[in-house]
Design a protein around this motif. Structure first.
Motif, mmCIF file in Angstrom:
data_model
loop_
_atom_site.group_PDB
_atom_site.id
_atom_site.type_symbol
_atom_site.label_atom_id
_atom_site.label_comp_id
_atom_site.label_asym_id
_atom_site.label_seq_id
_atom_site.Cartn_x
_atom_site.Cartn_y
_atom_site.Cartn_z
ATOM 1 N N THR A 217 30.815 36.337 46.402
ATOM 2 C CA THR A 217 31.435 36.995 47.486
ATOM 3 C C THR A 217 33.502 36.471 46.097
ATOM 4 O O THR A 217 33.791 35.815 45.123
ATOM 5 C CB THR A 217 32.543 36.118 48.225
ATOM 6 O OG1 THR A 217 32.312 35.407 48.322
ATOM 7 C CG2 THR A 217 31.247 36.669 49.771
ATOM 8 N N PHE A 218 33.445 37.638 46.004
ATOM 9 C CA PHE A 218 34.531 38.815 44.964
ATOM 10 C C PHE A 218 35.922 38.960 45.516
ATOM 11 O O PHE A 218 36.166 39.606 46.825
ATOM 12 C CB PHE A 218 33.777 39.607 43.979
ATOM 13 C CG PHE A 218 32.752 39.059 43.690
ATOM 14 C CD1 PHE A 218 33.022 37.983 42.013
ATOM 15 C CD2 PHE A 218 31.577 39.554 44.082
ATOM 16 C CE1 PHE A 218 32.201 37.622 41.888
ATOM 17 C CE2 PHE A 218 30.175 38.908 43.580
ATOM 18 C CZ PHE A 218 31.009 38.145 41.619
ATOM 19 N N SER A 219 37.072 38.250 45.731
ATOM 20 C CA SER A 219 38.017 37.949 46.283
ATOM 21 C C SER A 219 39.315 38.868 45.638
ATOM 22 O O SER A 219 39.542 38.176 44.043
ATOM 23 C CB SER A 219 38.772 37.052 46.797
ATOM 24 O OG SER A 219 38.037 36.723 47.949
ATOM 25 N N LEU A 220 40.279 39.460 46.153
ATOM 26 C CA LEU A 220 41.195 39.549 44.669
ATOM 27 C C LEU A 220 42.518 39.129 44.814
ATOM 28 O O LEU A 220 43.288 38.835 46.857
ATOM 29 C CB LEU A 220 41.834 41.786 45.096
ATOM 30 C CG LEU A 220 43.593 41.536 44.338
ATOM 31 C CD1 LEU A 220 43.098 42.064 42.759
ATOM 32 C CD2 LEU A 220 43.458 43.420 44.852
ATOM 33 N N SER A 221 43.522 38.413 44.387
ATOM 34 C CA SER A 221 44.629 37.706 44.855
ATOM 35 C C SER A 221 45.913 38.389 44.879
ATOM 36 O O SER A 221 45.477 39.583 43.492
ATOM 37 C CB SER A 221 44.033 36.136 44.082
ATOM 38 O OG SER A 221 45.729 35.653 44.264
#
Length: 201
Positions: A137-141
């Protein structure tokens, strides 16, 4: 005759007591209506705590399926609108993707959220590194760096990678006088919103 001054004295005392009671009640009501200090602007004009942007710590963008397909958890249309807000200068984003940056040697691959578009007919792009949650899973901080390309006389620019890092940019047509300028900004506010504001749709 002595009774009259005594009655008058008692009457005045009762009136004074009633006035004091009313004064205390008014003070109590005033205290309840007091505006919270953080809602009031500072003397120097700086925004209060309620007026400052409230940043989202991270936002899930996509997930890599078992078949290797990138499934978007935030729609591409919402991502495009977020990029347009982030540029804030009339840039129109018409393509959004998650791009893989292969690592060097034993280094794990990195992933970037990329928005491509135009401003006044000139190429624009922005790339932001995504955090891998360890389960594909890929998240943007909100702390992610922004890499911004502005094309000058160039119809198409590409990001240059070294391992999982963006180190430059190249103009695709490579004609004389054409170039791609790269600017790096330390944070982003793609999904920042003010308290009380409706979420982006």
């Amino acid at each position: 005759m002595r009774l009259l001054p005594r009655l008058l004295g008692l009457g005045l005392l009762s009136l004074l007591f009633a006035l004091l009671t009313m004064s205390c009640e008014t003070s109590r009501r005033g205290t309840e209506e007091y505006v919270r200090p953080d809602r009031v602007k500072a003397v120097d004009g700086s925004p209060s705590a309620d007026e400052r942007p409230s940043e989202v710590a991270s936002r899930q963008i996509a997930q890599l399926s078992e078949t290797g397909q990138m499934e978007y958890k935030t729609s591409q249309s919402e991502l495009a609108r977020a990029f347009i807000r982030q540029f804030g200068d009339g840039t129109v984003i018409d393509k959004v993707m998650v791009r893989k940056a292969p690592g060097k040697g034993q280094e794990a691959a990195g992933y970037f959220l990329v928005g491509l578009g135009l401003r006044s007919g000139m190429f624009r792009a922005m790339a932001l590194p995504l955090q891998n949650g360890g389960d594909n899973t890929f998240s943007l901080s909100s702390a992610a760096t922004r890499y911004i390309i502005s094309g000058v006389g160039c119809n198409s620019c590409t990001f240059n990678f070294e391992g999982t890092r963006i180190v430059g940019t190249t103009c695709a047509d490579n004609s004389g006088g054409s170039r791609c300028d790269l600017r790096v900004e330390p944070t982003n506010s793609l999904f920042t919103r003010r308290p009380g504001a409706a979420p982006a749709r």
